[in-house]
Design an enzyme around this catalytic site. Structure first.
Site, PDB file in Angstrom:
ATOM      1  N   THR A  33      59.419  60.213   6.128  1.00  0.00           N
ATOM      2  CA  THR A  33      60.389  60.690   7.146  1.00  0.00           C
ATOM      3  C   THR A  33      60.027  61.543   8.259  1.00  0.00           C
ATOM      4  OG1 THR A  33      61.086  62.738   5.733  1.00  0.00           O
ATOM      5  CG2 THR A  33      62.357  60.744   5.076  1.00  0.00           C
ATOM      6  N   TRP A  34      58.599  61.481   8.411  1.00  0.00           N
ATOM      7  CA  TRP A  34      57.874  62.097   9.760  1.00  0.00           C
ATOM      8  C   TRP A  34      58.792  61.436  11.000  1.00  0.00           C
ATOM      9  CZ3 TRP A  34      52.400  61.005  11.365  1.00  0.00           C
ATOM     10  CH2 TRP A  34      51.952  62.045  12.337  1.00  0.00           C
ATOM     11  N   TYR A  70      58.185  68.053  10.530  1.00  0.00           N
ATOM     12  CA  TYR A  70      58.570  66.970  10.964  1.00  0.00           C
ATOM     13  C   TYR A  70      59.856  67.142  11.892  1.00  0.00           C
ATOM     14  CZ  TYR A  70      55.312  64.886   7.596  1.00  0.00           C
ATOM     15  OH  TYR A  70      54.233  64.377   6.801  1.00  0.00           O
ATOM     16  N   TYR A 214      49.090  58.306   2.287  1.00  0.00           N
ATOM     17  CA  TYR A 214      50.265  58.677   3.478  1.00  0.00           C
ATOM     18  C   TYR A 214      49.815  57.362   4.396  1.00  0.00           C
ATOM     19  CZ  TYR A 214      47.402  62.208   6.180  1.00  0.00           C
ATOM     20  OH  TYR A 214      46.467  62.876   6.783  1.00  0.00           O
ATOM     21  N   LEU A 217      51.408  51.841   6.404  1.00  0.00           N
ATOM     22  CA  LEU A 217      51.371  50.827   7.262  1.00  0.00           C
ATOM     23  C   LEU A 217      50.529  51.365   8.428  1.00  0.00           C
ATOM     24  CD1 LEU A 217      55.166  49.851   7.174  1.00  0.00           C
ATOM     25  CD2 LEU A 217      53.100  49.146   6.013  1.00  0.00           C
ATOM     26  N   ARG A 219      50.670  53.756  10.718  1.00  0.00           N
ATOM     27  CA  ARG A 219      51.310  54.161  11.642  1.00  0.00           C
ATOM     28  C   ARG A 219      51.963  52.788  12.364  1.00  0.00           C
ATOM     29  NH1 ARG A 219      47.402  56.869  10.901  1.00  0.00           N
ATOM     30  NH2 ARG A 219      45.882  56.176  12.248  1.00  0.00           N
ATOM     31  N   ARG A 238      51.377  57.311  18.840  1.00  0.00           N
ATOM     32  CA  ARG A 238      50.443  55.879  19.110  1.00  0.00           C
ATOM     33  C   ARG A 238      49.949  55.870  20.636  1.00  0.00           C
ATOM     34  NH1 ARG A 238      54.700  52.991  15.366  1.00  0.00           N
ATOM     35  NH2 ARG A 238      56.279  54.032  16.652  1.00  0.00           N
ATOM     36  N   ARG A 292      62.348  54.252   9.910  1.00  0.00           N
ATOM     37  CA  ARG A 292      63.499  54.814  10.449  1.00  0.00           C
ATOM     38  C   ARG A 292      64.623  54.124  10.731  1.00  0.00           C
ATOM     39  NH1 ARG A 292      61.117  57.163  16.131  1.00  0.00           N
ATOM     40  NH2 ARG A 292      59.725  55.540  16.361  1.00  0.00           N
ATOM     41  N   GLN A 296      64.060  48.210   8.069  1.00  0.00           N
ATOM     42  CA  GLN A 296      62.477  48.386   7.934  1.00  0.00           C
ATOM     43  C   GLN A 296      62.157  48.599   6.400  1.00  0.00           C
ATOM     44  OE1 GLN A 296      61.319  51.524  10.717  1.00  0.00           O
ATOM     45  NE2 GLN A 296      60.735  50.011  12.252  1.00  0.00           N
TER      46      GLN A 296
HETATM   47  N1  LIG Z   1      50.564  64.708   4.475  1.00  0.00           N
HETATM   48  C1  LIG Z   1      49.994  64.473   5.830  1.00  0.00           C
HETATM   49  O1  LIG Z   1      49.401  64.957   6.637  1.00  0.00           O
HETATM   50  C2  LIG Z   1      50.816  63.251   6.292  1.00  0.00           C
HETATM   51  C3  LIG Z   1      50.355  62.597   7.615  1.00  0.00           C
HETATM   52  C4  LIG Z   1      51.079  61.579   8.169  1.00  0.00           C
HETATM   53  C5  LIG Z   1      52.218  60.805   7.284  1.00  0.00           C
HETATM   54  N2  LIG Z   1      52.609  61.494   6.158  1.00  0.00           N
HETATM   55  C6  LIG Z   1      53.674  61.173   5.239  1.00  0.00           C
HETATM   56  O2  LIG Z   1      53.245  59.621   5.254  1.00  0.00           O
HETATM   57  C7  LIG Z   1      54.666  58.838   5.701  1.00  0.00           C
HETATM   58  C8  LIG Z   1      54.123  57.432   6.103  1.00  0.00           C
HETATM   59  O3  LIG Z   1      53.259  57.614   7.186  1.00  0.00           O
HETATM   60  P1  LIG Z   1      53.747  57.212   8.592  1.00  0.00           P
HETATM   61  O4  LIG Z   1      55.009  57.724   8.906  1.00  0.00           O
HETATM   62  O5  LIG Z   1      52.746  57.695   9.374  1.00  0.00           O
HETATM   63  O6  LIG Z   1      53.901  55.810   8.643  1.00  0.00           O
HETATM   64  P2  LIG Z   1      53.367  54.306   8.261  1.00  0.00           P
HETATM   65  O7  LIG Z   1      53.955  53.941   7.167  1.00  0.00           O
HETATM   66  O8  LIG Z   1      51.964  54.261   8.455  1.00  0.00           O
HETATM   67  O9  LIG Z   1      54.140  53.776   9.640  1.00  0.00           O
HETATM   68  C9  LIG Z   1      55.504  53.983   9.840  1.00  0.00           C
HETATM   69  C10 LIG Z   1      55.770  53.047  10.923  1.00  0.00           C
HETATM   70  O10 LIG Z   1      55.635  51.695  10.723  1.00  0.00           O
HETATM   71  C11 LIG Z   1      56.679  50.834  11.224  1.00  0.00           C
HETATM   72  N3  LIG Z   1      57.509  50.042  10.368  1.00  0.00           N
HETATM   73  C12 LIG Z   1      58.021  50.519   8.992  1.00  0.00           C
HETATM   74  N4  LIG Z   1      58.485  49.276   8.504  1.00  0.00           N
HETATM   75  C13 LIG Z   1      58.509  48.408   9.313  1.00  0.00           C
HETATM   76  C14 LIG Z   1      58.897  47.043   9.330  1.00  0.00           C
HETATM   77  N5  LIG Z   1      59.500  46.752   8.108  1.00  0.00           N
HETATM   78  N6  LIG Z   1      58.843  46.116  10.243  1.00  0.00           N
HETATM   79  C15 LIG Z   1      58.206  46.788  11.394  1.00  0.00           C
HETATM   80  N7  LIG Z   1      57.525  47.868  11.472  1.00  0.00           N
HETATM   81  C16 LIG Z   1      57.749  48.654  10.530  1.00  0.00           C
HETATM   82  C17 LIG Z   1      57.772  51.871  11.946  1.00  0.00           C
HETATM   83  O11 LIG Z   1      57.482  52.208  13.289  1.00  0.00           O
HETATM   84  P3  LIG Z   1      58.574  51.990  14.422  1.00  0.00           P
HETATM   85  O12 LIG Z   1      58.888  53.590  13.940  1.00  0.00           O
HETATM   86  O13 LIG Z   1      57.547  52.176  15.565  1.00  0.00           O
HETATM   87  O14 LIG Z   1      59.518  51.082  14.426  1.00  0.00           O
HETATM   88  C18 LIG Z   1      57.534  53.096  11.387  1.00  0.00           C
HETATM   89  O15 LIG Z   1      57.641  54.328  11.974  1.00  0.00           O
HETATM   90  C19 LIG Z   1      55.315  59.805   6.651  1.00  0.00           C
HETATM   91  O16 LIG Z   1      56.591  59.591   7.126  1.00  0.00           O
HETATM   92  C20 LIG Z   1      54.853  61.080   5.913  1.00  0.00           C
HETATM   93  O17 LIG Z   1      56.086  61.328   5.167  1.00  0.00           O
HETATM   94  C21 LIG Z   1      51.959  62.803   5.777  1.00  0.00           C
END
Ligand SMILES: NC(=O)c1ccc[n+]([C@@H]2O[C@H](COP(=O)([O-])OP(=O)(O)OC[C@H]3O[C@@H](n4cnc5c(N)ncnc54)[C@H](OP(=O)(O)O)[C@@H]3O)[C@@H](O)[C@H]2O)c1
Length: 339
Positions: A33-34, A70, A214, A217, A219, A238, A292, A296
């Site tokens: 949910t970032w 977040y 984490y 996808l 980002r 990005r 979000r 998705q």
């Molecule tokens: N511990 C840490 O340091 C750390 C660091 C990073 C992340 N995290 C955790 O890991 C989670 C996931 O990583 P992340 O948020 O970086 O993202 P991710 O999973 O790599 O990518 C998320 C993004 O992909 C796009 N997306 C998702 N589903 C989609 C679909 N069905 N079709 C098209 N686009 C889609 C969306 O972009 P749009 O919003 O542009 O549509 C979404 O915001 C975070 O929310 C957080 O909880 C932890």
């Protein structure tokens, strides 16, 4: 559902995994949910975010990952609101150990900071316990033992049900585990960011530490939605992520195009499903999927109920290695060390 995720998905069961040393059983795809916090993602829409969490629960996802940083509390507030009435059916993972000053984010994993942050998180999440509490980043200014001892106290008090760390090395986990139990590691992991395969994944497997990868996808790169002219608004990270800048962006997009062709040809799926399936089959316990918008998370269903064999995995990895000739990691996201 966007054209990049559209396929006929047969009825599938959600996959679950036990977290060793606890009674927690979590879905192997979890919702991150970032982006719902808005900060670094160009803003947020609370109603849409809550609907996304409900859509995830409806399809069997029971693990929601958040953090105080977040949106500076916004993401935790949204999670707390969305889970009212269903709290006990959901596993909440949140984090601790970052602070913001003058618009910058610093690491702070002192005992004092941890004891201060927990009550704010409990209030925002509208709960009296946190299932999985994770130290967000190692803090080089604080002995790992001090951080571990504070986490152990919260565990013994029953305020948290499992202890996790994020972005820790093997050496840091070794020190941590001499003082406190360690149930979860949350490292970066996806098809384009594979550093943990050398030491960290084998260490966690050998020591029964569950792994939440984490950025499943990368980002959004691995969603299949990105085009060479895709633009990001406001403070969206990005705009500065080195993978999304020329000339690398074209290399990553080329890999995604080839992976999408492979996914359609061999598995009747799309690249978004293949990317998540690949990481689950490579041995990560949980893929943390960021989303979000309710439509998705529907795509997560396409990652369940099938698997890649060794030849498929080799094919996937060969495509990435050939297309991405100048790879770069996720290091740009690391928060600052206090002065
Ligand atoms: N511990 C840490 O340091 C750390 C660091 C990073 C992340 N995290 C955790 O890991 C989670 C996931 O990583 P992340 O948020 O970086 O993202 P991710 O999973 O790599 O990518 C998320 C993004 O992909 C796009 N997306 C998702 N589903 C989609 C679909 N069905 N079709 C098209 N686009 C889609 C969306 O972009 P749009 O919003 O542009 O549509 C979404 O915001 C975070 O929310 C957080 O909880 C932890």
């Amino acid at each position: 559902m966007s054209p990049s995720t559209q396929v006929q998905i047969p009825a599938v069961e959600t996959e679950f995994v036990d977290i060793p040393g606890t009674s927690l059983k979590v879905s192997r795809v979890a919702l991150g949910t970032w982006a719902m916090g808005g900060w670094m993602w160009g803003g947020t829409d609370q109603g849409e975010s809550i609907a996304t969490i409900h859509a995830a629960l409806d399809q069997g996802i029971n693990l929601i990952d958040t953090a105080p940083i977040y949106g500076f509390g916004v993401s935790e507030e949204i999670v707390g609101t969305a889970l009212e009435g269903v709290r006990t059916e959901v596993v909440i993972a949140t984090k601790v150990g970052l602070e913001s000053r003058d618009g910058k984010v610093y690491r702070n994993a002192t005992r004092e900071r941890i004891m201060f942050e927990i009550d704010d998180s409990l209030r925002r999440l509208r709960t009296d316990y946190i299932d999985i509490y994770q130290v967000h980043w190692p803090d080089p200014l604080v002995p790992v033992e001090e951080t571990a001892e504070a986490m152990r106290s919260l565990f013994e008090q029953g305020k948290i049900r499992a202890i996790g760390v994020s972005n820790f090395s093997v050496a840091q986990m070794e020190r941590f585990r001499k003082v406190a139990p360690l149930h979860v590691l949350q490292p970066p992991y996806n098809l384009f960011e594979r550093d943990i395969e050398a030491e960290i994944l084998p260490y966690c497997a050998a020591n029964q530490i569950a792994t939440f990868g984490y950025g499943a996808l990368c980002r959004g790169l691995l969603s299949g939605r990105m085009r060479p002219d895709t633009k990001f608004q406001g403070d969206d990270l990005r705009r500065i992520d080195p993978k999304f800048q020329p000339p690398r962006f074209a290399q990553y997009l080329d890999a995604v195009r080839q992976l999408d062709e492979l996914a359609q040809r061999r598995f009747h799926r799309r690249v978004i499903h293949l990317a998540v399936r690949w990481m689950l089959d490579r041995g990560i316990s949980v893929a943390l999927w960021g989303g979000r918008h309710p439509d998705q998370v529907e795509a997560a269903l396409g990652a369940a109920g099938w698997s890649l064999n060794a030849t498929d995995r080799e094919l996937v990895e060969r495509i990435v290695n050939a297309a991405v000739i100048d790879p770069v990691g996720p290091e740009f996201m690391a928060p600052l060390q206090r002065a």
